[in-house]
Design a protein around this motif. Sequence first.
Motif, PDB file in Angstrom:
ATOM      1  N   GLN A  28       0.826  -1.211   0.000  1.00 35.44           N
ATOM      2  CA  GLN A  28       0.000   0.000   0.000  1.00 35.44           C
ATOM      3  C   GLN A  28       0.861   1.262   0.000  1.00 35.44           C
ATOM      4  N   ALA A  29       0.382   2.286  -0.689  1.00 35.36           N
ATOM      5  CA  ALA A  29       1.035   3.601  -0.670  1.00 35.36           C
ATOM      6  C   ALA A  29       0.796   4.268   0.685  1.00 35.36           C
ATOM      7  N   GLU A  30       1.699   5.169   1.061  1.00 34.65           N
ATOM      8  CA  GLU A  30       1.523   5.929   2.294  1.00 34.65           C
ATOM      9  C   GLU A  30       0.229   6.744   2.223  1.00 34.65           C
ATOM     10  N   LYS A  31      -0.380   6.977   3.363  1.00 35.57           N
ATOM     11  CA  LYS A  31      -1.662   7.690   3.420  1.00 35.57           C
ATOM     12  C   LYS A  31      -1.592   9.095   2.836  1.00 35.57           C
ATOM     13  N   VAL A  32      -0.504   9.828   3.091  1.00 30.60           N
ATOM     14  CA  VAL A  32      -0.382  11.183   2.557  1.00 30.60           C
ATOM     15  C   VAL A  32      -0.352  11.156   1.025  1.00 30.60           C
ATOM     16  N   THR A  36      -3.386  12.790  -1.329  1.00 28.09           N
ATOM     17  CA  THR A  36      -3.055  13.839  -2.298  1.00 28.09           C
ATOM     18  C   THR A  36      -3.414  13.425  -3.719  1.00 28.09           C
ATOM     19  N   VAL A  37      -3.028  12.220  -4.103  1.00 26.29           N
ATOM     20  CA  VAL A  37      -3.192  11.796  -5.498  1.00 26.29           C
ATOM     21  C   VAL A  37      -4.610  11.308  -5.791  1.00 26.29           C
ATOM     22  N   LEU A  38      -5.142  10.422  -4.959  1.00 24.19           N
ATOM     23  CA  LEU A  38      -6.441   9.819  -5.245  1.00 24.19           C
ATOM     24  C   LEU A  38      -7.620  10.720  -4.877  1.00 24.19           C
ATOM     25  N   GLN A  39      -7.532  11.402  -3.745  1.00 20.75           N
ATOM     26  CA  GLN A  39      -8.663  12.209  -3.298  1.00 20.75           C
ATOM     27  C   GLN A  39      -8.610  13.641  -3.810  1.00 20.75           C
ATOM     28  N   GLN A  40      -7.403  14.227  -3.872  1.00 18.27           N
ATOM     29  CA  GLN A  40      -7.279  15.616  -4.323  1.00 18.27           C
ATOM     30  C   GLN A  40      -6.924  15.711  -5.805  1.00 18.27           C
ATOM     31  N   ASN A  41      -6.619  14.557  -6.432  1.00 12.32           N
ATOM     32  CA  ASN A  41      -6.300  14.488  -7.857  1.00 12.32           C
ATOM     33  C   ASN A  41      -5.102  15.371  -8.224  1.00 12.32           C
ATOM     34  N   LYS A  42      -4.066  15.343  -7.368  1.00 10.66           N
ATOM     35  CA  LYS A  42      -2.864  16.148  -7.585  1.00 10.66           C
ATOM     36  C   LYS A  42      -1.642  15.250  -7.665  1.00 10.66           C
ATOM     37  N   ASP A  43      -0.623  15.691  -8.400  1.00 11.83           N
ATOM     38  CA  ASP A  43       0.662  15.010  -8.407  1.00 11.83           C
ATOM     39  C   ASP A  43       1.292  15.151  -7.027  1.00 11.83           C
ATOM     40  N   TYR A  44       2.201  14.221  -6.692  1.00  9.92           N
ATOM     41  CA  TYR A  44       2.859  14.244  -5.390  1.00  9.92           C
ATOM     42  C   TYR A  44       4.325  13.881  -5.572  1.00  9.92           C
ATOM     43  N   PHE A  45       5.222  14.680  -4.999  1.00 13.15           N
ATOM     44  CA  PHE A  45       6.649  14.369  -4.986  1.00 13.15           C
ATOM     45  C   PHE A  45       7.137  14.371  -3.549  1.00 13.15           C
ATOM     46  N   SER A  46       8.033  13.431  -3.258  1.00  8.21           N
ATOM     47  CA  SER A  46       8.674  13.410  -1.942  1.00  8.21           C
ATOM     48  C   SER A  46      10.124  12.961  -2.102  1.00  8.21           C
ATOM     49  N   ASP A  47      10.987  13.559  -1.314  1.00  7.92           N
ATOM     50  CA  ASP A  47      12.380  13.115  -1.319  1.00  7.92           C
ATOM     51  C   ASP A  47      12.630  12.097  -0.212  1.00  7.92           C
ATOM     52  N   ARG A  48      11.554  11.642   0.429  1.00  9.56           N
ATOM     53  CA  ARG A  48      11.685  10.689   1.530  1.00  9.56           C
ATOM     54  C   ARG A  48      10.387   9.900   1.718  1.00  9.56           C
ATOM     55  N   VAL A  49       9.899   9.286   0.657  1.00 15.55           N
ATOM     56  CA  VAL A  49       8.682   8.484   0.747  1.00 15.55           C
ATOM     57  C   VAL A  49       9.077   7.032   1.026  1.00 15.55           C
ATOM     58  N   LEU A  50       8.320   6.357   1.879  1.00 17.45           N
ATOM     59  CA  LEU A  50       8.611   4.985   2.249  1.00 17.45           C
ATOM     60  C   LEU A  50       7.892   4.031   1.299  1.00 17.45           C
ATOM     61  N   VAL A  51       8.664   3.173   0.633  1.00 14.29           N
ATOM     62  CA  VAL A  51       8.120   2.210  -0.323  1.00 14.29           C
ATOM     63  C   VAL A  51       8.568   0.821   0.115  1.00 14.29           C
ATOM     64  N   ASP A  52       7.633   0.031   0.606  1.00 15.26           N
ATOM     65  CA  ASP A  52       7.919  -1.338   1.054  1.00 15.26           C
ATOM     66  C   ASP A  52       9.138  -1.383   1.981  1.00 15.26           C
ATOM     67  N   GLY A  53       9.232  -0.418   2.898  1.00 20.25           N
ATOM     68  CA  GLY A  53      10.292  -0.392   3.894  1.00 20.25           C
ATOM     69  C   GLY A  53      11.580   0.300   3.473  1.00 20.25           C
ATOM     70  N   THR A  54      11.619   0.851   2.260  1.00 15.36           N
ATOM     71  CA  THR A  54      12.811   1.531   1.746  1.00 15.36           C
ATOM     72  C   THR A  54      12.471   2.980   1.433  1.00 15.36           C
ATOM     73  N   GLU A  55      13.360   3.909   1.817  1.00 13.50           N
ATOM     74  CA  GLU A  55      13.121   5.319   1.505  1.00 13.50           C
ATOM     75  C   GLU A  55      13.471   5.607   0.057  1.00 13.50           C
ATOM     76  N   TYR A  56      12.592   6.339  -0.617  1.00 13.10           N
ATOM     77  CA  TYR A  56      12.728   6.670  -2.028  1.00 13.10           C
ATOM     78  C   TYR A  56      12.588   8.170  -2.261  1.00 13.10           C
ATOM     79  N   PHE A  57      13.208   8.642  -3.338  1.00 13.46           N
ATOM     80  CA  PHE A  57      12.795   9.871  -3.989  1.00 13.46           C
ATOM     81  C   PHE A  57      11.683   9.392  -4.914  1.00 13.46           C
ATOM     82  N   GLY A  58      10.483   9.951  -4.819  1.00 17.38           N
ATOM     83  CA  GLY A  58       9.392   9.413  -5.622  1.00 17.38           C
ATOM     84  C   GLY A  58       8.425  10.450  -6.129  1.00 17.38           C
ATOM     85  N   TYR A  59       7.901  10.183  -7.314  1.00 17.53           N
ATOM     86  CA  TYR A  59       6.907  11.048  -7.952  1.00 17.53           C
ATOM     87  C   TYR A  59       5.691  10.200  -8.288  1.00 17.53           C
TER      88      TYR A  59
END
Length: 82
Positions: A28-32, A36-59
């Motif tokens: 599952q994607a993080e709640k934030v 942002t993406v599914l409910q507010q229909n906006k793009d999201y960028f993070s330099d510290r998003v958690l993906v399956d236990g690993t920190e990512y730069f992600g868009y």
Amino acid sequence: ADATLFWGDRRYLTTIRGADGQRAVGTQAEKVVSSTVLQQNKDYFSDRVLVDGTEYFGYYMPVQNTDGATVGMLFVGRPRTQ
């Protein structure tokens, strides 16, 4: 870069693999991100998003069906360690 196609907030197709070598399908994607993406229909960028236990730069960006409803997300990113 890694890529994921989400259906809702769950990884459906992905290049991301866990420590066991299996693809991170169903995680599952993080709640934030989902908010942002599914409910507010906006793009999201993070330099510290958690993906399956690993920190990512992600868009993330919304994926819409033909009637314009947002039904999922597209993710592209790289682990912070790289």
